[in-house]
Motif scaffolding. Structure first.
Motif, PDB file in Angstrom:
ATOM      1  N   ILE B 295      82.578  24.746  -0.045  1.00  0.00           N
ATOM      2  CA  ILE B 295      82.871  26.112  -0.517  1.00  0.00           C
ATOM      3  C   ILE B 295      82.331  26.304  -1.928  1.00  0.00           C
ATOM      4  O   ILE B 295      81.717  27.325  -2.250  1.00  0.00           O
ATOM      5  CB  ILE B 295      84.387  26.377  -0.460  1.00  0.00           C
ATOM      6  N   ALA B 298      78.722  26.631  -1.624  1.00  0.00           N
ATOM      7  CA  ALA B 298      78.370  27.948  -1.065  1.00  0.00           C
ATOM      8  C   ALA B 298      78.415  29.021  -2.154  1.00  0.00           C
ATOM      9  O   ALA B 298      77.556  29.907  -2.209  1.00  0.00           O
ATOM     10  CB  ALA B 298      79.310  28.303   0.079  1.00  0.00           C
ATOM     11  N   ASP B 299      79.394  28.914  -3.033  1.00  0.00           N
ATOM     12  CA  ASP B 299      79.486  29.873  -4.139  1.00  0.00           C
ATOM     13  C   ASP B 299      78.230  29.809  -5.015  1.00  0.00           C
ATOM     14  O   ASP B 299      77.646  30.841  -5.356  1.00  0.00           O
ATOM     15  CB  ASP B 299      80.738  29.596  -4.991  1.00  0.00           C
ATOM     16  N   VAL B 300      77.811  28.604  -5.375  1.00  0.00           N
ATOM     17  CA  VAL B 300      76.628  28.482  -6.242  1.00  0.00           C
ATOM     18  C   VAL B 300      75.360  28.856  -5.471  1.00  0.00           C
ATOM     19  O   VAL B 300      74.454  29.479  -6.028  1.00  0.00           O
ATOM     20  CB  VAL B 300      76.523  27.067  -6.855  1.00  0.00           C
ATOM     21  N   SER B 302      75.114  31.117  -3.302  1.00  0.00           N
ATOM     22  CA  SER B 302      75.096  32.575  -3.345  1.00  0.00           C
ATOM     23  C   SER B 302      74.591  33.074  -4.708  1.00  0.00           C
ATOM     24  O   SER B 302      73.744  33.965  -4.782  1.00  0.00           O
ATOM     25  CB  SER B 302      76.493  33.101  -3.039  1.00  0.00           C
ATOM     26  N   LEU B 308      73.294  31.260   3.771  1.00  0.00           N
ATOM     27  CA  LEU B 308      73.872  30.327   4.744  1.00  0.00           C
ATOM     28  C   LEU B 308      73.926  30.998   6.106  1.00  0.00           C
ATOM     29  O   LEU B 308      74.948  31.592   6.472  1.00  0.00           O
ATOM     30  CB  LEU B 308      75.295  29.942   4.300  1.00  0.00           C
ATOM     31  N   SER B 330      80.216  25.624  12.028  1.00  0.00           N
ATOM     32  CA  SER B 330      79.855  26.821  11.295  1.00  0.00           C
ATOM     33  C   SER B 330      78.901  26.390  10.191  1.00  0.00           C
ATOM     34  O   SER B 330      78.423  25.264  10.175  1.00  0.00           O
ATOM     35  CB  SER B 330      81.157  27.427  10.744  1.00  0.00           C
ATOM     36  N   PRO B 332      79.055  26.508   6.048  1.00  0.00           N
ATOM     37  CA  PRO B 332      79.002  25.045   6.075  1.00  0.00           C
ATOM     38  C   PRO B 332      79.545  24.446   7.376  1.00  0.00           C
ATOM     39  O   PRO B 332      80.547  24.923   7.906  1.00  0.00           O
ATOM     40  CB  PRO B 332      79.912  24.636   4.904  1.00  0.00           C
TER      41      PRO B 332
END
Lengths: 435, 435
Positions: B295, B298-300, B302, B308, B330, B332
């Motif tokens: 997570i 995923a934030d970075v 973005s 993703l 999924s 990630p």
């Protein structure tokens, strides 16, 4: 409960880690099929243990967990850490078992951490479940991610600083971050509480507890899912419904929780808050042998609201008498090529200056004696002295180890040191506003 | 020139470092007062050396430097690294000596790096002056700060990756960053050029050279003095007049130079660009055993413009047959508890998917065999596989060392890995636009 002789199994690893961490209490492996595990007598069931048991670590298959909790209750064991997975995180089938477990908890007195967690750690008594830890310190971690916890534990262990306590929440069926905030708020060995959260289980309770605790102890929060893709991933990870990030940000600020942006920043800020005093204002004197590093630090200081006041004229005059003419008599104070003692001279001349609230010492290149210099000021000042050390090869490794053994945190880059100092300022300003 | 028997002197340390780095050529200490230094015959003057000398390392007092350069010229030595300080950085007196040195250079054929620098490094031939380096790699560093260079050298050395070449510019009286860009642009051992600058000595020449070189090789720039306090410090450090930061930013973008914000980011980006292929698009599949870390990644991602995409239905179907039901199918892709081989299964099923341009593998917790998995895909794919490893204790240390020995860069946190992957995307998009 669920101890195993098989080294590939968590039920073995947890027992091994507890032994390797030097657990100071007694360990009772429970496994009905074997007589001995890792040199310890194995018990066929909880009832066979004659000593009073304080904590059950549960690693049996999910389906057996509710029954094991009943056994705990029967045996007077009032606390359990359920590491077993296979609950709501795997879907409908696990959801049903989790509901059974909730029902079991309602009719028993057992308080539970987990399930689906990677255990708890209290290295002060050698109670470390997921990784063997030998060091202990003052940072406590509460987290929805076992790995984020492990990362902080490993960094703290490798630096010799250690942690105080760590709890991985897992599915937080009972004890949640709010309970732990209150507990750690009263724990004398916890100086700072580092949270990794994707959501809070009960916003109102959390805000109340955080407001209370942050008045006496700093709380840091790293939030997973601040972006859309991150938030989507958080739903699948911990079923967390991540709200609007700006609302989270505002709520944290309101209750005095300091938000950080990365795992490393969570660790760095924890280190700074555990081991350094707070500055009484924003003014920093940067002292360095590395002009470039000082500039990079000055940039981040500026980002963080820290200020670099000039030297007073009398200080500058004194220092010009005591130090070589090639020094840059300014802030940053750049000694260029230097000895550790020259750092001492600069700090000494400024330590009582009321316009300087903090010192940032950046040691670049191999410089012996850095630890002695920093150490020598600690008895005589309330001002934080924050240290960055980089580019020093073997000498740096040695000096860093000495400083960490004395409780002086060292940061690996000028930017990370300045960032951590910024967090100290945030904390001190919060306390002043509350006052 | 200026070699010394006194271990406290730079003239001693440089010789010791050259020996410790395993310099493959011959070393001639020059010192008129002693016969031997560190087991090497010392020469009273340059003229006494009968071999052809390729490079003079000058560590004599500033006042003697112009004369030494004349001696170099007389002896046919066409290159000198002047490490001595005491020039314009110390004020008016040094300014005068520096002017003498400039005049000397005008009438000689000697090309000079420095003065007031911490030397150059070429660990491929064991030519390392400031720190002994035993590893060699593909990152080249050009810097206005010796310490920023040393930090990158130490990090690369400790990780076993090493650097290709490093030049500290000092007062850059002759050779400057633009000359070095052109030189390193043609150097087959340099895969990426990492710059730390406070200013450029000639903007027009720099932009031209950077535009040329960045078409074939990535250039990274860390700029000191992006804020007012930082810029003020830069004036005193290298007499750099730091212009408006937005103009610098726009200029760098125009000539294809990738700007980074911190010392660690400079190193991380260099590592990624040296050892990984470029993604042909922005789509990343994150595979992990740590939901929380994914997570945060995923934030970075973005933040960095990476995307993703979901798994295709057919891939998801296949993976559901091959992997336990508790996995999160999924992106990630969260294996939760896992073996290294399960990572392999997920990557294998997606490796030919044209909608996936890069893989980010996040290993959390102790996981043996991570290195094998990553290694197994390298012969068969052009897609970058970027690795973060955290929270794995001793196992992590071991696996990281194996990966680095095989040229697989490993990043210490999900955020740093995602950031580095973002830099690969920036680079690939630049090349596509140029095409």
């Amino acid at each position: 409960m669920g101890a195993s002789r098989d080294p590939a199994k968590v039920g073995h690893q947890v027992l091994r880690n507890l032994k390797a961490s030097g657990f100071t209490g007694k360990l009772f492996p429970v496994n009905p099929r074997v007589r001995e595990i890792l040199g310890l007598i194995a018990y066929p069931s909880l009832e066979e243990i004659s000593d009073r048991v304080d904590l059950a670590v549960v690693i049996v298959p999910a389906i057996a967990v509710p029954r094991v909790i009943d056994q705990c209750d029967g045996a007077g064991v009032s606390a359990a850490v359920i590491m077993s997975g296979g609950f709501r995180e795997i879907g409908a089938e696990g959801e049903k078992i989790e509901q059974d477990l909730r029902d079991t908890l309602k009719r028993t007195k057992v308080r539970v951490i987990g399930p689906n967690c990677t255990g708890v750690d209290n290295p002060h008594i050698g109670l470390c479940m997921w990784l063997p830890l030998r060091k202990h310190g003052y940072i406590s971690v509460v987290t929805q991610s076992g790995t984020v916890a492990s990362a902080i534990k490993c960094w703290a262990e490798n630096e010799g600083l250690g942690i105080a306590k760590c709890v991985t929440l897992g599915n937080r069926i009972d004890i949640d971050e709010t309970d732990l905030l209150r507990y750690l708020g009263d724990d004398p060995l916890t100086r700072v509480i580092a949270l990794y959260l994707e959501s809070v289980s009960d916003g109102t309770r959390f805000l109340k507890a955080a407001s209370d605790v942050s008045k006496r102890k700093p709380i840091l929060a790293l939030k997973g899912g601040r972006t859309q893709p991150g938030a989507r991933a958080a739903v699948t990870h911990t079923r967390s419904i991540v709200g609007d990030d700006q609302i989270f940000q505002a709520a944290m600020k309101q209750c005095g929780v300091i938000r950080v942006q990365t795992t490393e920043e969570l660790y760095d800020s924890s280190k700074a808050l555990s081991y350094l005093t707070l500055p009484s204002g924003p003014n920093v004197l940067i002292v360095t042998s590395s002009g470039g590093s000082a500039i990079l630090a000055a940039d981040v200081c500026s980002d963080m609201g820290l200020e670099l006041p000039p030297l007073t004229r009398s200080t500058e005059k004194t220092l010009r008498q005591k130090l070589p003419g090639y020094c840059i008599f300014s802030n940053p104070f750049d000694l260029t090529t230097t000895t550790a003692d020259q750092f001492r001279v600069v700090v000494e001349e400024n330590i009582h200056d009321p316009m300087i609230h903090a010192f940032l010492l950046i040691f670049g290149d191999p410089l012996l004696g850095a630890s002695e210099v920093v150490d020598s000021f600690r008895p005589s000042t309330e001002k934080p002295i924050i240290v960055a050390y980089l580019g020093g090869g073997d000498v740096e490794d040695k000096e860093r180890a000495i400083m960490h053994s004395r409780g002086i945190p060292v940061f690996p880059s000028p930017e990370r040191a300045a960032q951590a100092l910024g967090v100290l300022l945030v904390r001190s300003e919060y306390l002043r506003e509350e006052d």
